[in-house]
Each structure stands twice: as C-alpha cells, then as structure tokens.
Design a protein around this motif. Structure first.
Motif, PDB file in Angstrom:
ATOM      1  N   LEU A  72     -62.203   9.763 -44.173  1.00 10.03           N
ATOM      2  CA  LEU A  72     -62.150  11.284 -44.213  1.00 10.03           C
ATOM      3  C   LEU A  72     -61.042  12.488 -43.414  1.00 10.03           C
ATOM      4  O   LEU A  72     -60.791  13.341 -43.835  1.00 10.03           O
ATOM      5  CB  LEU A  72     -62.676  11.716 -45.429  1.00 10.03           C
ATOM      6  CG  LEU A  72     -63.122  10.819 -47.034  1.00 10.03           C
ATOM      7  CD1 LEU A  72     -64.247  11.286 -47.879  1.00 10.03           C
ATOM      8  CD2 LEU A  72     -60.903  11.148 -47.803  1.00 10.03           C
ATOM      9  N   TYR A  73     -61.913  12.228 -42.499  1.00  7.83           N
ATOM     10  CA  TYR A  73     -62.053  13.014 -41.104  1.00  7.83           C
ATOM     11  C   TYR A  73     -60.804  12.561 -40.568  1.00  7.83           C
ATOM     12  O   TYR A  73     -59.639  13.803 -40.024  1.00  7.83           O
ATOM     13  CB  TYR A  73     -63.573  12.952 -40.419  1.00  7.83           C
ATOM     14  CG  TYR A  73     -64.535  13.536 -40.723  1.00  7.83           C
ATOM     15  CD1 TYR A  73     -64.523  14.773 -40.475  1.00  7.83           C
ATOM     16  CD2 TYR A  73     -65.660  12.763 -40.843  1.00  7.83           C
ATOM     17  CE1 TYR A  73     -65.200  15.890 -40.955  1.00  7.83           C
ATOM     18  CE2 TYR A  73     -66.657  13.683 -41.854  1.00  7.83           C
ATOM     19  CZ  TYR A  73     -66.406  14.844 -41.995  1.00  7.83           C
ATOM     20  OH  TYR A  73     -67.905  15.524 -42.292  1.00  7.83           O
ATOM     21  N   LEU A  76     -57.783  14.425 -42.700  1.00  2.00           N
ATOM     22  CA  LEU A  76     -58.072  15.431 -42.548  1.00  2.00           C
ATOM     23  C   LEU A  76     -57.405  15.622 -41.255  1.00  2.00           C
ATOM     24  O   LEU A  76     -56.623  16.655 -41.003  1.00  2.00           O
ATOM     25  CB  LEU A  76     -58.996  16.268 -42.869  1.00  2.00           C
ATOM     26  CG  LEU A  76     -59.884  17.358 -42.958  1.00  2.00           C
ATOM     27  CD1 LEU A  76     -58.736  18.246 -44.087  1.00  2.00           C
ATOM     28  CD2 LEU A  76     -61.372  17.720 -42.612  1.00  2.00           C
ATOM     29  N   SER A 390     -71.370  15.300 -40.262  1.00  2.71           N
ATOM     30  CA  SER A 390     -70.652  15.983 -41.508  1.00  2.71           C
ATOM     31  C   SER A 390     -71.230  17.092 -41.723  1.00  2.71           C
ATOM     32  O   SER A 390     -71.997  17.493 -41.586  1.00  2.71           O
ATOM     33  CB  SER A 390     -70.815  15.058 -42.917  1.00  2.71           C
ATOM     34  OG  SER A 390     -69.813  14.996 -43.416  1.00  2.71           O
ATOM     35  N   HIS A 422     -61.047  23.296 -48.407  1.00  2.00           N
ATOM     36  CA  HIS A 422     -61.893  22.957 -48.686  1.00  2.00           C
ATOM     37  C   HIS A 422     -63.207  23.678 -49.145  1.00  2.00           C
ATOM     38  O   HIS A 422     -63.945  23.021 -50.166  1.00  2.00           O
ATOM     39  CB  HIS A 422     -62.692  21.221 -47.800  1.00  2.00           C
ATOM     40  CG  HIS A 422     -61.155  20.631 -48.031  1.00  2.00           C
ATOM     41  ND1 HIS A 422     -59.983  19.825 -49.074  1.00  2.00           N
ATOM     42  CD2 HIS A 422     -60.886  20.111 -47.006  1.00  2.00           C
ATOM     43  CE1 HIS A 422     -58.841  19.326 -48.316  1.00  2.00           C
ATOM     44  NE2 HIS A 422     -59.726  19.293 -47.093  1.00  2.00           N
ATOM     45  N   GLN A 433     -63.233  14.969 -53.138  1.00  2.00           N
ATOM     46  CA  GLN A 433     -63.205  13.120 -52.154  1.00  2.00           C
ATOM     47  C   GLN A 433     -64.374  14.219 -50.922  1.00  2.00           C
ATOM     48  O   GLN A 433     -65.753  13.959 -50.549  1.00  2.00           O
ATOM     49  CB  GLN A 433     -62.486  12.818 -51.363  1.00  2.00           C
ATOM     50  CG  GLN A 433     -61.730  13.248 -51.342  1.00  2.00           C
ATOM     51  CD  GLN A 433     -60.544  12.139 -50.931  1.00  2.00           C
ATOM     52  OE1 GLN A 433     -60.431  11.209 -50.860  1.00  2.00           O
ATOM     53  NE2 GLN A 433     -59.443  12.157 -50.623  1.00  2.00           N
ATOM     54  N   TYR A 434     -63.879  15.692 -50.704  1.00  2.00           N
ATOM     55  CA  TYR A 434     -64.443  16.259 -49.368  1.00  2.00           C
ATOM     56  C   TYR A 434     -65.176  17.496 -49.918  1.00  2.00           C
ATOM     57  O   TYR A 434     -66.409  17.730 -48.943  1.00  2.00           O
ATOM     58  CB  TYR A 434     -62.996  16.921 -48.478  1.00  2.00           C
ATOM     59  CG  TYR A 434     -62.123  16.433 -48.100  1.00  2.00           C
ATOM     60  CD1 TYR A 434     -62.727  16.355 -46.578  1.00  2.00           C
ATOM     61  CD2 TYR A 434     -61.315  16.673 -48.504  1.00  2.00           C
ATOM     62  CE1 TYR A 434     -61.312  14.895 -46.474  1.00  2.00           C
ATOM     63  CE2 TYR A 434     -59.803  15.294 -47.973  1.00  2.00           C
ATOM     64  CZ  TYR A 434     -60.623  14.729 -46.776  1.00  2.00           C
ATOM     65  OH  TYR A 434     -59.476  14.294 -45.135  1.00  2.00           O
TER      66      TYR A 434
END
Length: 478
Positions: A72-73, A76, A390, A422, A433-434
């Motif tokens: 995910l990172y 992004l 995170s 986000h 998800q974020y």
C-alpha cells in the motif's frame, strides 16, 4: 458529530501532514480551514538556515517506492510521483512574480535522478522484497549493481556509470551489491512545503504563524474538544481540531503516547566550494544518485551502516545523514501518566559521536573529497516514529472532535501531494484500505519499533557524547 463543507476545521501544524490535509480539504470543497503553527513559515519559508526546525523543513528528502512487501505504501508512492511532476510543470508555467520568494519558474521540486541502495553484505532482504513486489512494468528501471549485464544495460540506457557505482567500490574490488532504482530520486523539501503552503493560501486556507499562534492548550469540555487556545490567549472555536505536530504530537495528545515516539536522525551538510567545478559536476543529480548503505545491517558502535545521502542541491549543498540509531530525548513527562516522554531538542549544533563515527568512517573510505571540506552544519532532525512505522491518522478514541495526523516515521514527506486525500477520507469516516492502514491501533506485544526501550534505552541523547565540526576531518580524533 457531523462535519460539513462549512464546518470550521483547525489544523495545528503546518508541516507535511498539516499542509496536505489543508490542501485536500480545500480541493474537496471545505471552505473554513485554518492552519496554526508556532513557526513563522510565512517569513522563513521553511528554510533550515532561517531557523525552521520541523522534520518537514530540510534541504531535500528521498522520494522512492521501495517498501519491501508493504504494497500500500509502495502504491501510494507511485501515485505521488506523477503529482510531483505536475507540481514541477505548474511551477514552470507560473510567472516567478506570482510565486513565493524562494521559488521561481526554474525550480524543480522533484528530481528523478535515481536511488542506489547498497550493501557490502549481499542484497539485503528488504531489497529482495522490494524487487519481488515492484510492478512488472517498472522492472526495466532496476539495475542490479553486482550484475555485469545489468550494468551494461544501464550504460546502454544512457545512465552514467557513476550512478550505479557512485563510490567506485566495484573498481576497487570492495564488496558491493544492491540495486539502482531509476523510478526514484529526491524532492527539495523546504521549497516543496513553501509551494504547498502557496497552493493552500490560493485555495482560501487561513494561516496563523509565529509564536503568538503556537498552541497553548486544547479547549475541552465534557470529553469534547471545542477548539484551541493560542499563546496570545485567544480561543479559536472549531468543529474539528487536527493535531499534526510531528515530534511534538505525543506531548500534546496523551492518548498517542504509547503509539508514537519522538526520535531524531543525524544530518551533516557540506557546501561545495564555488571554485571546485569538478565537485559540482561529480555531485550533480545528472551524475550522482540518491544512495544508502547497509541500511538493514547497522550494529551500534561496531559497523558502518544506516547511512544515506543525496546529490548536491542547486546551491551546492551535499547532505549525508545517519538513521541507524534513532536518538531520543526523554526531557518531558506525560501530563497524564507522569512517565517520561521523548521531546524534540531542536537547535542542537552537534550530533552524537556514534553518528559522526559512522558518517566520517564511510566518507573516509568512499567520499574522501568531501571529508576534506568544511561542514556547512550538523544538526538533529526530529521525526515521529509509530509503533509499526505506519502513519497514525484517525479520530482520538474517547475524545470528540479531535484527530491526530502524525507518525511519519521518517518516510512521510514523499506523499505531500497525495496523502491528504486519505486524511480527508478519515475525516469523513470513509472506510478504505488506507484509512484502515492509518487507523488507531493497539500497542503490539514485543518489538515496537524501538519504543519498547523507553527511557531506559541506549539511544537517549543524554547517554551520548555530542561532537561538532571539529571532529569531522580525518586529522581530528573521535
């Protein structure tokens, strides 16, 4: 509590998290957004040389999507890159007299110069995971340093050999492996913040900067936050307060104490002499990449590692930093638990001896032309590490109308153009998800990214010998 487009939103903190929140609130139609910060960013434009001391204020920051298995990172970061390019294009098409004084049409905030991640112990596990999870369509941009064919491919693709082996370690038969990642590079951090602030103000965001507008306290009643009181004694009532104060956040929001820890990296900067065009050319982003060395294998007081650096800035400043040890300063106590809290100790013009040992030792072997020059400055850059690296972006449990946007953990800056979308989703309580990734979390058992050490840990500044520029050159003694 229902937040509408007319609700008054007060953001405390005008670093990356505060700026990106304000920018995306305005883009989503919110009309009553206010940012407060104790620093005079309207005057110093986030420049370290003019006293700006937040983590967001820096010469430059790495922009990369290498996140191992943290997809995910990674995604992004790949989303942020085209937005950074658009910011470059916007600057290029805007007359200089319509920009802040530190920006011109020729300013390039994002430079896709490449990032070589090196080790003297073979390919690090994090790099193996990154290469495993990178999209197939970018694999051609990844050049294995130890692979003769991929080095030849880089030459064929027009990449200078100095980017895949910037320290000449292969030529000197020194153990070297890693990957040159040509999706990555750096951004000019302070100027990027200045531009983001410019965009916020153009969008109608109200700003309040300087000592009089520092946060004195949150105004609370019956478990709800009604607004803030600034240092000048004025109360600012709001429908929503967002604390985005970086390393100061744990001391301002007690509920975050167990999830966030204020830590610092050690930064040295060297200004290249104007009469050394050879060095200006060598360390230019056209010839020299962003780099790191042994990021996953540093052993305190033993090895050289946990170190990174960047090409020269347009002004000729080369930055090298050590993050292998994340220093703490337990100089405050919690107002709730009474336990010691790590707190930013800014304007320290020295670094721990261990940081100097690592950086100087690396330069003696790999960058001897820099170690002969004088340091421009040495400083500590204060970050906010979360228990799992995170971000922490969510409403504060048990407290109405209060949010935290923090926990950048040393890797948040690259998301400046996109993270706010986000954060606004979190404000609007949209589950994505974020927003789940950034949500308030339980304190994990066992390892907590170093937070489990607490005030008894070895990383405390008061346990370190602090040294300055007089210990930089090889002739000096540590």
């Amino acid at each position: 509590m229902t937040i509408t487009k007319d609700s008054k939103v007060v953001i405390v903190g005008a670093g990356v998290f505060g700026l990106t929140t304000a920018l995306h609130l305005s883009r989503r139609g919110y009309k009553n957004v206010h940012i407060f910060d104790r620093q005079p960013y309207d005057k110093n434009r986030y420049a370290v040389s003019l006293g700006a001391d937040a983590a967001s204020a820096d010469e430059n920051k790495i922009l990369r999507a290498s996140y191992g298995d943290r997809k995910l990172y990674q995604d992004l970061a790949f989303t942020a890159m085209p937005e950074w390019r658009r910011w470059n294009e916007t600057l290029a098409s805007t007359p200089s007299d319509e920009l802040p004084s530190d920006l011109t049409q020729h300013t390039r905030l994002w430079d896709n110069c490449g990032y070589v991640r090196l080790s003297d112990r073979g390919l690090e596990d994090s790099e193996k995971e990154t290469q495993k999870h990178f999209p197939a369509e970018v694999k051609y941009t990844q050049y294995r340093v130890s692979d003769e064919q991929r080095r030849a491919d880089a030459t064929r693709d027009g990449i200078p050999a100095s980017k895949i082996d910037p320290f000449g370690r292969l030529d000197r038969a020194l153990p070297t492996d890693g990957v040159l990642d040509m999706t990555a590079g750096y951004v000019l951090a302070s100027r990027a913040c200045s531009f983001a602030l410019h965009l916020c103000q153009k969008a109608g965001v109200k700003t309040y900067f300087g000592a009089d507008h520092a946060l004195r306290r949150l105004v609370q009643h019956d478990g709800r936050v009604l607004g803030i009181e600034s240092a000048d004694g004025n109360k600012h009532i709001a429908d929503l307060v967002i604390v985005a104060c970086g390393g100061w956040t744990p001391s301002l929001v007690s509920q975050a104490e167990q999830l966030l820890e204020t830590t610092s990296g050690s930064v040295l900067s060297i200004r290249l002499p104007e009469d050394r065009p050879d060095l200006w050319d060598k360390y230019s982003p056209e010839k020299f990449p962003v780099w790191d060395f042994n990021m996953g294998s540093y052993e305190p007081y033993k090895t050289i590692g946990g170190i990174y650096g960047l090409p020269r800035t347009p002004e000729g400043v080369v930055k090298i930093a050590f993050r292998g040890a994340k220093w703490t300063d337990y100089s405050r106590n919690s107002t709730v638990s009474g336990m010691p809290l790590s707190y930013p100790k800014t304007h320290v013009e020295k670094v721990p001896e261990e940081a100097m040992r690592v950086i100087r030792g690396f330069c003696e072997e790999n960058l001897p032309d820099l170690i002969e020059l004088d340091l421009e400055y040495e400083r500590l850059c204060w970050y906010t590490d979360s228990v799992n690296n995170s971000f922490l972006i969510d409403y504060v449990p048990g407290t109405g109308n209060l949010m935290v946007a923090s926990g950048g953990s040393g890797h948040g800056f690259k998301f400046l153009p996109v993270l706010g979308q986000h954060i606004v989703d979190s404000i609007e309580r949209k589950e994505t998800q974020y927003t789940r990734l950034f949500a308030w979390r339980e304190v994990p058992h066992g390892s907590k990214n170093g937070l489990e050490e607490g005030p008894g840990g070895w990383r405390r500044l008061d346990k370190q010998k602090m040294v300055g520029r007089d210990t930089w050159k090889p002739s000096s003694k540590l």
